[in-house]
Design a protein around this motif. Structure first.
Motif, PDB file in Angstrom:
ATOM      1  N   PHE A  85       2.376   2.807   3.942  1.00 42.15           N
ATOM      2  CA  PHE A  85       2.700   3.596   2.699  1.00 42.15           C
ATOM      3  C   PHE A  85       4.350   3.664   2.663  1.00 42.15           C
ATOM      4  N   TRP A  86       4.821   3.211   3.794  1.00 43.68           N
ATOM      5  CA  TRP A  86       6.447   3.353   4.330  1.00 43.68           C
ATOM      6  C   TRP A  86       7.016   2.245   4.554  1.00 43.68           C
ATOM      7  N   ALA A  87       8.145   1.918   3.907  1.00 45.06           N
ATOM      8  CA  ALA A  87       8.940   0.608   4.264  1.00 45.06           C
ATOM      9  C   ALA A  87       9.952   1.313   5.527  1.00 45.06           C
ATOM     10  N   ASP A  88      10.241   0.499   6.127  1.00 47.19           N
ATOM     11  CA  ASP A  88      11.269   0.664   7.197  1.00 47.19           C
ATOM     12  C   ASP A  88      12.156  -0.436   7.651  1.00 47.19           C
ATOM     13  N   GLU A  89      12.942  -0.124   8.473  1.00 53.21           N
ATOM     14  CA  GLU A  89      13.903  -1.443   9.067  1.00 53.21           C
ATOM     15  C   GLU A  89      13.342  -2.384   9.713  1.00 53.21           C
ATOM     16  N   LYS A  90      11.818  -2.079  10.194  1.00 55.79           N
ATOM     17  CA  LYS A  90      11.175  -3.201  11.113  1.00 55.79           C
ATOM     18  C   LYS A  90      10.233  -4.024  10.054  1.00 55.79           C
ATOM     19  N   THR A  91       9.549  -3.164   9.216  1.00 57.90           N
ATOM     20  CA  THR A  91       8.707  -3.789   8.094  1.00 57.90           C
ATOM     21  C   THR A  91       9.252  -4.710   6.954  1.00 57.90           C
TER      22      THR A  91
END
Length: 98
Positions: A85-91
């Motif tokens: 449920f979290w977007a980040d610089e890797k995903t």
């Protein structure tokens, strides 16, 4: 930090300290830089008739049975990537144009 509203979201601008080159007493140089870790989550409530549905994005793959729980998924963990449920610089990487 500057926040700019958009019709479909928000843009945040961050001012980071400039790169700094430091010379040590033993004649070696070091470069001091800054990094930013990003986590993003979008939540909305969709009302249709008498019913309503709480939506959270990004959501896990459809085959996962995990449902959103505010206590478990409501706060970002910056020590972890690919957190549900979290977007980040890797995903959610920006595709580079070649």
């Amino acid at each position: 930090m500057l926040e700019q509203p958009l019709p479909n979201g928000k843009v945040f601008y961050l001012a980071l300290p400039p790169r700094e080159t430091v010379k040590h007493s033993w004649s070696e140089e070091a470069v001091i830089t800054s990094d930013v870790k990003v986590k993003a989550q979008w939540q909305a409530t969709h009302v249709f008739g008498q019913a309503h549905r709480h939506l959270v994005f990004p959501a896990p793959e459809l085959q996962e049975a995990t449902t959103f729980d505010q206590a478990e998924h409501g706060e970002p963990d910056f020590s972890e990537t690919e957190q549900l449920f979290w977007a980040d610089e890797k995903t959610h990487r920006v595709e580079e144009i070649t």
